[in-house]
Design a protein around this motif. Structure first.
Motif, PDB file in Angstrom:
ATOM      1  N   ASN A  54      -0.890  60.188  23.111  1.00  0.00           N
ATOM      2  CA  ASN A  54      -0.515  59.492  24.322  1.00  0.00           C
ATOM      3  C   ASN A  54      -0.740  58.196  24.182  1.00  0.00           C
ATOM      4  O   ASN A  54       0.327  57.362  24.807  1.00  0.00           O
ATOM      5  CB  ASN A  54      -1.514  59.980  25.258  1.00  0.00           C
ATOM      6  CG  ASN A  54      -1.139  61.401  25.854  1.00  0.00           C
ATOM      7  OD1 ASN A  54      -0.241  62.199  25.467  1.00  0.00           O
ATOM      8  ND2 ASN A  54      -2.073  62.028  26.868  1.00  0.00           N
ATOM      9  N   PHE A  55      -1.713  57.596  23.521  1.00  0.00           N
ATOM     10  CA  PHE A  55      -1.526  56.223  23.137  1.00  0.00           C
ATOM     11  C   PHE A  55      -0.564  55.749  22.526  1.00  0.00           C
ATOM     12  O   PHE A  55       0.324  54.638  22.721  1.00  0.00           O
ATOM     13  CB  PHE A  55      -2.709  55.837  22.360  1.00  0.00           C
ATOM     14  CG  PHE A  55      -2.893  54.267  22.290  1.00  0.00           C
ATOM     15  CD1 PHE A  55      -3.496  53.500  23.043  1.00  0.00           C
ATOM     16  CD2 PHE A  55      -2.925  53.941  20.773  1.00  0.00           C
ATOM     17  CE1 PHE A  55      -3.443  52.075  22.935  1.00  0.00           C
ATOM     18  CE2 PHE A  55      -2.758  52.537  20.410  1.00  0.00           C
ATOM     19  CZ  PHE A  55      -3.227  51.631  21.391  1.00  0.00           C
ATOM     20  N   ALA A  72       4.477  57.496  33.195  1.00  0.00           N
ATOM     21  CA  ALA A  72       4.256  58.802  33.120  1.00  0.00           C
ATOM     22  C   ALA A  72       3.013  59.068  32.185  1.00  0.00           C
ATOM     23  O   ALA A  72       2.336  60.289  32.558  1.00  0.00           O
ATOM     24  CB  ALA A  72       5.627  59.329  32.347  1.00  0.00           C
ATOM     25  N   LEU A  73       2.610  58.266  31.373  1.00  0.00           N
ATOM     26  CA  LEU A  73       1.369  58.277  30.792  1.00  0.00           C
ATOM     27  C   LEU A  73       0.208  57.752  31.210  1.00  0.00           C
ATOM     28  O   LEU A  73      -0.778  58.088  30.873  1.00  0.00           O
ATOM     29  CB  LEU A  73       1.648  57.831  29.184  1.00  0.00           C
ATOM     30  CG  LEU A  73       2.671  58.365  28.385  1.00  0.00           C
ATOM     31  CD1 LEU A  73       2.797  57.438  27.175  1.00  0.00           C
ATOM     32  CD2 LEU A  73       2.333  59.733  27.991  1.00  0.00           C
ATOM     33  N   ILE A 119     -11.124  55.437  22.804  1.00  0.00           N
ATOM     34  CA  ILE A 119     -10.836  55.412  21.327  1.00  0.00           C
ATOM     35  C   ILE A 119     -10.585  53.864  21.288  1.00  0.00           C
ATOM     36  O   ILE A 119     -10.006  53.197  22.046  1.00  0.00           O
ATOM     37  CB  ILE A 119      -9.711  55.972  20.971  1.00  0.00           C
ATOM     38  CG1 ILE A 119      -9.824  57.447  21.269  1.00  0.00           C
ATOM     39  CG2 ILE A 119      -9.310  55.823  19.614  1.00  0.00           C
ATOM     40  CD1 ILE A 119      -8.614  58.323  21.029  1.00  0.00           C
ATOM     41  N   GLN A 120     -11.192  53.303  20.162  1.00  0.00           N
ATOM     42  CA  GLN A 120     -10.865  51.828  19.758  1.00  0.00           C
ATOM     43  C   GLN A 120     -10.330  51.829  18.381  1.00  0.00           C
ATOM     44  O   GLN A 120     -10.469  52.592  17.613  1.00  0.00           O
ATOM     45  CB  GLN A 120     -12.301  51.263  19.454  1.00  0.00           C
ATOM     46  CG  GLN A 120     -13.178  50.989  20.817  1.00  0.00           C
ATOM     47  CD  GLN A 120     -14.353  49.769  20.440  1.00  0.00           C
ATOM     48  OE1 GLN A 120     -14.642  49.776  19.434  1.00  0.00           O
ATOM     49  NE2 GLN A 120     -14.552  49.523  21.582  1.00  0.00           N
ATOM     50  N   GLY A 143      -5.929  63.551  29.410  1.00  0.00           N
ATOM     51  CA  GLY A 143      -5.086  62.896  28.441  1.00  0.00           C
ATOM     52  C   GLY A 143      -4.478  61.663  28.768  1.00  0.00           C
ATOM     53  O   GLY A 143      -3.862  60.868  28.197  1.00  0.00           O
ATOM     54  N   LYS A 144      -4.350  61.540  30.406  1.00  0.00           N
ATOM     55  CA  LYS A 144      -3.753  60.426  30.837  1.00  0.00           C
ATOM     56  C   LYS A 144      -4.501  58.901  30.593  1.00  0.00           C
ATOM     57  O   LYS A 144      -5.887  59.102  30.665  1.00  0.00           O
ATOM     58  CB  LYS A 144      -3.455  60.655  32.417  1.00  0.00           C
ATOM     59  CG  LYS A 144      -2.707  61.700  32.906  1.00  0.00           C
ATOM     60  CD  LYS A 144      -1.170  61.351  32.548  1.00  0.00           C
ATOM     61  CE  LYS A 144      -0.516  62.595  33.099  1.00  0.00           C
ATOM     62  NZ  LYS A 144       0.939  62.427  32.995  1.00  0.00           N
TER      63      LYS A 144
END
Length: 155
Positions: A54-55, A72-73, A119-120, A143-144
């Protein structure tokens, strides 16, 4: 004489019945986190794949200036706060032409006591021990994307 003894006994009684105040007990500092705790803080491979995917989709949409694709994300809470100015600032602060590398994953605690997956990233071409630019992405459980924060480390 009886009166004097009685007065002295009444005045000295509080000293005999007084209690010492106990010092507060403190727990020793935990210097090292056990390996079991570290495993809980890490995201599993499936979660990591979903969030990372997604990122990367968001970065692709940012590169193409696709506002609908980016929205949308995003999580509902993020959609309410994000404006065109925020998207432009992200586009200026993140080099979308470079590849990204995950340096850390886990859960980010918030003030209200909740925690969300995080997450980095660093740029893949940055080989220094401490990356110069770090991008932190926070996600909802589905997951958004809740937020993305790029920043430079100061040496």
């Amino acid at each position: 004489m009886k009166k004097i003894v009685f007065i002295l006994s009444v005045l000295s009684a509080p000293f005999f019945f007084s209690q010492k105040k106990a010092a507060p007990k403190t727990e020793p500092k935990k210097e090292n986190i056990s390996t079991d705790t570290k495993a809980v803080l890490q995201l599993n491979k499936n979660e990591l794949a979903v969030y990372n995917g997604n990122f990367l989709k968001f970065i692709s949409a940012l590169k193409a200036s696709d506002r609908k694709g980016m929205e949308a994300l995003l999580a509902e809470r993020a959609k309410k706060m994000v404006t065109d100015v925020v998207f432009q600032k992200l586009a200026a602060d993140i080099d979308t032409g470079k590849a990204f590398e995950i340096i850390k994953s886990g859960n980010k605690p918030f003030i209200d006591g909740s925690s969300y997956p995080m997450i980095q990233y660093k740029y893949a071409d940055d080989k220094s021990a401490e990356p110069v630019k770090i991008i932190t992405a926070v996600f909802e459980k589905d997951g958004k994307i809740m937020g993305i924060k790029p920043y430079k480390t100061v040496k």
